[in-house]
Structure formats: structure tokens, C-alpha cells
Design an enzyme around this catalytic site. Structure first.
Site, PDB file in Angstrom:
ATOM      1  N   ASP A 114       0.816  -1.222   0.000  1.00 36.14           N
ATOM      2  CA  ASP A 114       0.000   0.000   0.000  1.00 36.14           C
ATOM      3  C   ASP A 114       0.845   1.266   0.000  1.00 36.14           C
ATOM      4  OD1 ASP A 114      -2.261  -1.707   0.283  1.00 36.14           O
ATOM      5  OD2 ASP A 114      -1.864  -1.794   2.420  1.00 36.14           O
ATOM      6  N   GLU A 115       2.000   1.212  -0.645  1.00 32.75           N
ATOM      7  CA  GLU A 115       2.881   2.390  -0.675  1.00 32.75           C
ATOM      8  C   GLU A 115       2.465   3.385  -1.751  1.00 32.75           C
ATOM      9  OE1 GLU A 115       4.079  -0.716  -1.022  1.00 32.75           O
ATOM     10  OE2 GLU A 115       5.422  -1.141   0.653  1.00 32.75           O
TER      11      GLU A 115
ATOM     12  N   LYS B 212       2.097   2.188  -5.152  1.00 30.79           N
ATOM     13  CA  LYS B 212       2.803   1.718  -6.356  1.00 30.79           C
ATOM     14  C   LYS B 212       1.997   1.982  -7.608  1.00 30.79           C
ATOM     15  CE  LYS B 212       3.070  -2.394  -4.577  1.00 30.79           C
ATOM     16  NZ  LYS B 212       2.745  -2.095  -3.184  1.00 30.79           N
TER      17      LYS B 212
ATOM     18  N   LYS C 233       0.051   4.336  -8.592  1.00 27.76           N
ATOM     19  CA  LYS C 233       0.217   5.658  -9.190  1.00 27.76           C
ATOM     20  C   LYS C 233       1.585   5.791  -9.865  1.00 27.76           C
ATOM     21  CE  LYS C 233       1.257  10.325  -8.344  1.00 27.76           C
ATOM     22  NZ  LYS C 233       1.040  11.618  -7.738  1.00 27.76           N
TER      23      LYS C 233
ATOM     24  N   ASN D 203      -5.030 -10.084  -4.178  1.00 24.30           N
ATOM     25  CA  ASN D 203      -4.833  -9.532  -2.834  1.00 24.30           C
ATOM     26  C   ASN D 203      -4.304  -8.102  -2.938  1.00 24.30           C
ATOM     27  OD1 ASN D 203      -2.500 -10.598  -3.940  1.00 24.30           O
ATOM     28  ND2 ASN D 203      -1.657 -11.364  -2.029  1.00 24.30           N
TER      29      ASN D 203
ATOM     30  N   GLY E 207      -4.164  -4.210  -4.452  1.00 26.19           N
ATOM     31  CA  GLY E 207      -5.151  -3.230  -4.890  1.00 26.19           C
ATOM     32  C   GLY E 207      -4.410  -1.977  -5.274  1.00 26.19           C
ATOM     33  N   HIS E 208      -4.459  -1.615  -6.540  1.00 27.88           N
ATOM     34  CA  HIS E 208      -3.733  -0.437  -6.988  1.00 27.88           C
ATOM     35  C   HIS E 208      -4.732   0.657  -7.342  1.00 27.88           C
ATOM     36  CE1 HIS E 208      -0.025  -3.043  -8.152  1.00 27.88           C
ATOM     37  NE2 HIS E 208      -0.144  -2.835  -6.871  1.00 27.88           N
TER      38      HIS E 208
ATOM     39  N   GLN F 106       2.136  -5.859  -3.244  1.00 32.55           N
ATOM     40  CA  GLN F 106       2.487  -5.942  -1.816  1.00 32.55           C
ATOM     41  C   GLN F 106       3.816  -5.190  -1.557  1.00 32.55           C
ATOM     42  OE1 GLN F 106       1.574  -9.402  -3.206  1.00 32.55           O
ATOM     43  NE2 GLN F 106      -0.441  -8.571  -2.891  1.00 32.55           N
TER      44      GLN F 106
ATOM     45  N   THR G 299       2.647 -12.416   2.891  1.00 33.44           N
ATOM     46  CA  THR G 299       1.872 -13.039   1.831  1.00 33.44           C
ATOM     47  C   THR G 299       2.619 -14.305   1.381  1.00 33.44           C
ATOM     48  OG1 THR G 299       0.602 -12.633  -0.171  1.00 33.44           O
ATOM     49  CG2 THR G 299       2.842 -11.694  -0.099  1.00 33.44           C
TER      50      THR G 299
ATOM     51  N   GLY H 182     -10.905  -2.900   2.241  1.00 29.51           N
ATOM     52  CA  GLY H 182     -11.543  -1.784   2.946  1.00 29.51           C
ATOM     53  C   GLY H 182     -11.129  -1.698   4.416  1.00 29.51           C
TER      54      GLY H 182
ATOM     55  N   ARG I   3      -6.046   0.821   7.830  1.00 27.28           N
ATOM     56  CA  ARG I   3      -4.617   0.498   7.929  1.00 27.28           C
ATOM     57  C   ARG I   3      -4.032   1.064   9.211  1.00 27.28           C
ATOM     58  NH1 ARG I   3      -3.852   2.605   1.855  1.00 27.28           N
ATOM     59  NH2 ARG I   3      -4.670   0.796   0.771  1.00 27.28           N
TER      60      ARG I   3
ATOM     61  N   ASP J  22       2.385  14.840   0.998  1.00 25.79           N
ATOM     62  CA  ASP J  22       1.399  15.875   1.345  1.00 25.79           C
ATOM     63  C   ASP J  22       0.659  15.544   2.646  1.00 25.79           C
ATOM     64  OD1 ASP J  22       0.515  13.781  -0.522  1.00 25.79           O
ATOM     65  OD2 ASP J  22      -1.487  14.596  -0.161  1.00 25.79           O
TER      66      ASP J  22
ATOM     67  N   GLY K 274       0.110  13.926  -4.073  1.00 29.52           N
ATOM     68  CA  GLY K 274      -1.350  13.846  -4.225  1.00 29.52           C
ATOM     69  C   GLY K 274      -1.664  12.660  -5.103  1.00 29.52           C
TER      70      GLY K 274
HETATM   71  P1  IMP Z   1      -2.767 -12.781   1.718  1.00 29.11           P
HETATM   72  O1  IMP Z   1      -1.819 -12.225   0.727  1.00 29.11           O
HETATM   73  O2  IMP Z   1      -4.219 -12.530   1.379  1.00 29.11           O
HETATM   74  O3  IMP Z   1      -2.521 -14.232   2.032  1.00 29.11           O
HETATM   75  O4  IMP Z   1      -2.558 -12.004   3.120  1.00 29.11           O
HETATM   76  C1  IMP Z   1      -1.369 -12.140   3.888  1.00 29.11           C
HETATM   77  C2  IMP Z   1      -0.947 -10.818   4.512  1.00 29.11           C
HETATM   78  O5  IMP Z   1      -0.523  -9.929   3.482  1.00 29.11           O
HETATM   79  C3  IMP Z   1      -2.072 -10.086   5.257  1.00 29.11           C
HETATM   80  O6  IMP Z   1      -1.504  -9.390   6.343  1.00 29.11           O
HETATM   81  C4  IMP Z   1      -2.577  -9.102   4.229  1.00 29.11           C
HETATM   82  O7  IMP Z   1      -3.190  -7.979   4.816  1.00 29.11           O
HETATM   83  C5  IMP Z   1      -1.272  -8.723   3.550  1.00 29.11           C
HETATM   84  N1  IMP Z   1      -1.459  -8.232   2.171  1.00 29.11           N
HETATM   85  C6  IMP Z   1      -1.696  -8.963   1.071  1.00 29.11           C
HETATM   86  N2  IMP Z   1      -1.764  -8.172  -0.014  1.00 29.11           N
HETATM   87  C7  IMP Z   1      -1.561  -6.917   0.415  1.00 29.11           C
HETATM   88  C8  IMP Z   1      -1.467  -5.657  -0.265  1.00 29.11           C
HETATM   89  O8  IMP Z   1      -1.590  -5.529  -1.482  1.00 29.11           O
HETATM   90  N3  IMP Z   1      -1.237  -4.580   0.543  1.00 29.11           N
HETATM   91  C9  IMP Z   1      -1.054  -4.692   1.880  1.00 29.11           C
HETATM   92  N4  IMP Z   1      -1.119  -5.839   2.531  1.00 29.11           N
HETATM   93  C10 IMP Z   1      -1.364  -6.954   1.817  1.00 29.11           C
END
Ligand code: IMP
Length: 431
Positions: A13-14, A16, A18, A38, A40-41, A224, A239, A302, A305, A333, A415
Site C-alpha cells: 500500500d505504498e 505503487k 500511481k 490480494n 489493490g492499486h 504488496q 503473503t 476496505g 490500515r 502531502d 497527491g
Molecule cells: P494474503 O496475501 O491474502 O494471504 O494475506 C497475507 C498478509 O498480506 C495479510 O496481512 C494481508 O493484509 C497482507 N497483504 C496482502 N496483499 C496486500 C497488499 O496488497 N497490501 C497490503 N497488505 C497486503
């Protein structure tokens, strides 16, 4: 010619999406090499927000997007995502999205197992995204997985699903106390997915090789973050794939000499979703303010964090593990308006200073961050477009980060919009 990998340095969730979207303008192809939905961009273009989970972020720049062999793919989600992008006028045809025939399929039993296991573990759960990622990689390692190449072979696929489900249903019902699944309805659904996705399935290693050989540029898009890497992260709160830059090679089918640079994405503070130790986590009003201002909710689940100060022990680990050649700092920002800011420069454990990230989670959980305090800046910096127009204190913060991690900052994001960015050095233009 440059081929660049973009990797998260913290716990995902850094921002990436963007940065990949921005850099993809200068690439001909964008390749994802690990993970699945897993990730989300989030990207904002002309005020419109797009979220992708599987399709590489380069799709918004109309580039050829590759889903590499290192991914685990839920075909239902992929089709939904392609339909969503198509409804926004984005070309998602077979020339634009190519899927590795070797990528593994997330099956309904993987998702059912992921959910049921987490429920059974109670407060010992990992906090997975529930997308079936771990159980799919597990089957890959134990050689019971199903790949796209199998999906396209109807007879073999049906037979394998029936056999595998025998075992999975036993495990689901007898051990996890979950519902059993019907093989025939899975086979019927996956037949439809096969028809829809078949034109996209190919040997992507060859596509990437030919692109590079013809002098074009490739961007490898990580998902990730480094500290969620199965080997190098905070195991078991990680993960199930290798997130580090080295896996761009095995997860896409390219040799290491092709990757010419690695950009590490650093959020200007630290966040984490799911469980596991987090030394610089804030439990006070400042943490809440950052969470709120940064809209720190997971793009996939959702979930709220967890937020904390910038941790350069973590970042130095990421510099070494990924061979980072430059940094992109995001969400600077969000820190505006705070009187003072802290940067963690080391950890203290049993009254001893640790400069390196420990492996034992017990040690990590007992570490106290050693902080340096810097002055904040009251100004809103989101409209700044030149580095020299940034407030002095924000420049001091960036300079101190560069010094502590010994890596130059190439990009600063202030931003969510594509234009809300200061590019000091574009690796695709100057290598
Ligand atoms: P999994 O990848 O669904 O098996 O989850 C394992 C761990 O990785 C959990 O703590 C998730 O919240 C974290 N995780 C997986 N994908 C992301 C991501 O894209 N951003 C942040 N945390 C992630």
C-alpha cells in the site's frame, strides 16, 4: 534502453499503482510477476479513480500488460476487472492483456479454505485478504495446482477438479467445519472462464523477451511490499509469494541481466494492514490524523490500515534486499500540518542498539524505535510542481531520508493525481 522494476519497500500500500501508471508512459510493456487479487492499486486520472487488483496498472496508459507465471489468478475476478475497465473505455483485448499459460488458478476451494482457516485460528489469524492466495501457492508448491494451460484442456481440467475436490471437500468438512463444494458447478463455471480468457493465454516469457530484444522498454510491477515477502518479510505475517525484485525474473520468465534498475516505493510514513509487529506504529491522535488524512483504508478489503512513523531500519533492509537504485516517495502531502515529525533511525532491544531488521518476531515485537525529530511544515504542498518550491522542512525530511537509506529520491508524489508529482529523475529516460 531501461527495464525497471517497481517494488514496495514497506508492508504494501505504498502507492505503487500511481507510480507505475506514471512511469508506464515511457514503457512499452508492463508486467506483473507475483501475488494475485490480494493487491489493490488505486490510480486517479483526470479526477477519475480506477482500482485494479490483477490487471497491471499500465493498462491506463494503453500498454501491453502481462500477467506473469508467478501470479495466482482468480479468473472470475480477472473477467470482472476486464469488464470494468472496458466499460471505462479502456482496451482490454488480447493484444493488451496477456496471461501466462503457467500462471496458477485460484479455485473456489482455495478461497473457502482461506476463509475457514482464518476463522478457525481466531485471534491467531494472519489477517489475510481472504482471496485464496496462500492455499493456491500451497497447491503450486505441492504440485497439485491447476494452471491456465490446464484450464484450456477441458477433459484434463474436469478430471483433475473432480479428483482434487475429493480431498479438499474432506478437509473442508471434516477439519475446517466448512461446506463442501460441488465439482460440476465449478467445472461449468470454469468452462465459461476458459472460453472468455483463451485468446489472452500465451507464453508470456517469449512476449517479454521479444519486446526487450526489439529495443523496447519493460516495467515490472511489484505487488504488496518487501516486508510481506514470504522469505524476507515478517513471517508468518506475510503473503505467500516473493515480493522482492529478484522474483521479477522467475515470476515473469526473464533473466536477471535484463533488469536495469529498481525503484523502491516509500510511503512518507508507514502503514500495515493485517497483523504482525510494527515497531513505529502510532496509537495516538497523530496516528489517527495520518490515517484520516491519508485515507488509509485497504483498496482490496476496505480494512483500516495501521499507521506509524517512517522507519529507515525497514527501508535499509528493502534497499539491500531489492538492490534499489532509486526511491519514489509517496503521500508526502499527508504529513503537512504536523508540528514535528519523527524518523526511526534504529531499534533498541534489551538496551542494545540494532541497526538491522531482526528476523525473530519476538525480538521485533520487543524493539523500541530510536527516533530523530524534525520540524514539520504547515503548508499544503499538493500544488507544488518544482522541487525547489517545496517548504524547507519538507526538503529536510526528504534529504534526511536519502542520507539514512543511502539511496537517491527520483520521484515525489504529493497527491493521488498523475500530475501531482515531482519527477527529479526518470529511469526510463536517463537509465
Ligand atoms: P494474503 O496475501 O491474502 O494471504 O494475506 C497475507 C498478509 O498480506 C495479510 O496481512 C494481508 O493484509 C497482507 N497483504 C496482502 N496483499 C496486500 C497488499 O496488497 N497490501 C497490503 N497488505 C497486503
Amino acid at each position: 534502453m531501461a527495464n525497471i522494476a517497481v517494488i514496495g519497500t514497506q508492508w504494501g500500500d505504498e502507492g505503487k499503482g500511481k507510480v507505475v501508471d506514471l512511469l508506464a508512459e515511457h514503457a512499452d510493456m508492463v508486467v506483473r510477476f507475483q501475488g494475485g487479487n490480494n493487491a489493490g492499486h488505486t490510480m486517479v486520472v483526470d479526477g477519475k479513480q480506477f482500482i485494479s487488483h490483477l490487471v497491471p496498472s499500465g493498462i491506463l496508459q494503453n500498454k501491453t500488460c502481462i500477467i506473469g507465471n508467478g501470479l495466482v489468478v482468480d479468473p472470475e475476478v480477472l473477467i470482472e476487472e476486464m469488464d470494468y475497465l472496458n466499460s471505462k473505455g479502456i482496451d482490454v483485448g488480447p493484444d493488451k492483456i496477456k496471461i501466462s499459460e503457467r500462471a496458477h488458478l485460484i479455485m473456489p476451494y482455495h478461497k473457502a479454505i482461506d476463509h475457514a482457516r482464518e476463522a478457525k485460528k481466531g485471534d491467531k489469524k494472519i489477517g489475510t485478504t481472504g482471496r485464496g492466495i496462500g492455499p493456491t501457492y500451497e497447491d503450486k508448491a505441492t504440485r497439485r495446482g491447476l494452471r491456465f494451460v490446464d484450464l484450456l484442456d477441458e477433459e484434463t481440467f474436469s478430471e483433475r477438479v473432480r479428483t482434487i475436490l475429493d480431498e479438499k471437500n474432506f478437509y473442508l468438512t471434516n477439519y475446517l467445519a466448512a461446506e463442501s463444494l460441488n465439482p460440476e458447478s465449478i467445472i461449468d463455471n470454469y468452462r465459461l472462464y476458459a472460453e472468455r480468457l483463451a485468446p489472452h493465454v500465451t507464453n508470456v516469457s517469449i512476449s517479454i523477451y521479444e519486446t526487450i530484444k526489439s529495443g523496447k522498454q519493460v516495467l515490472f510491477e511489484g505487488a504488496q511490499g518487501t516486508h510481506l515477502d514470504i522469505d524476507h518479510g515478517t513471517y508468518p505475517y506475510v503473503t505467500s509469494s516473493n515480493v522482492v525484485a529478484g522474483n521479477a525474473c522467475s515470476g515473469a520468465g526473464v533473466g536477471p541481466k535484463e533488469i536495469t534498475g529498481v525503484i523502491g516505493i516509500v510511503k512518507a510514513y508507514t502503514t500495515r494492514v493485517g497483523r504482525g509487529p510494527f515497531p513505529t506504529e502510532l496509537f495516538d491522535d497523530v496516528g489517527d490524523a495520518i490515517q484520516e488524512k491519508g485515507a488509509e483504508f485497504g483498496a482490496t478489503t476496505g480494512r483500516r490500515r495501521r499507521c506509524g512513523w517512517l522507519d529507515t531500519v525497514l527501508l535499509r533492509n528493502a534497499v539491500r534486499l531489492n538492490g534499489l537504485t532509486g526511491l519514489a516517495v509517496t503521500k508526502l502531502d499527508v504529513l503537512g500540518g504536523l508540528d514535528t515529525l519523527k524518523i526511526c533511525t534504529g531499534y533498541e532491544h534489551n538496551e542494545q542498539r540494532l541497526n538491522d531488521f531482526p528476523t525473530s518476531l519476538k525480538v521485533l515485537a520487543a524493539c523500541k524505535p530510536v527516533y530523530e525529530t524534525l520540524s514539520g511544515w504547515p503548508e499544503d504542498i499538493s500544488s507544488v510542481r518544482e522541487y525547489n518550491n517545496l517548504p524547507d522542512n519538507s526538503m529536510n525530511y526528504l534529504k534526511r531520508l536519502e542520507e539514512l537509506v543511502e539511496t537517491p529520491i527520483h520521484i515525489i508524489s504529493i497527491g493521488p493525481g498523475r500530475d501531482e508529482t515531482i519527477v527529479l529523475h526518470n529511469p526510463f529516460l536517463t537509465g
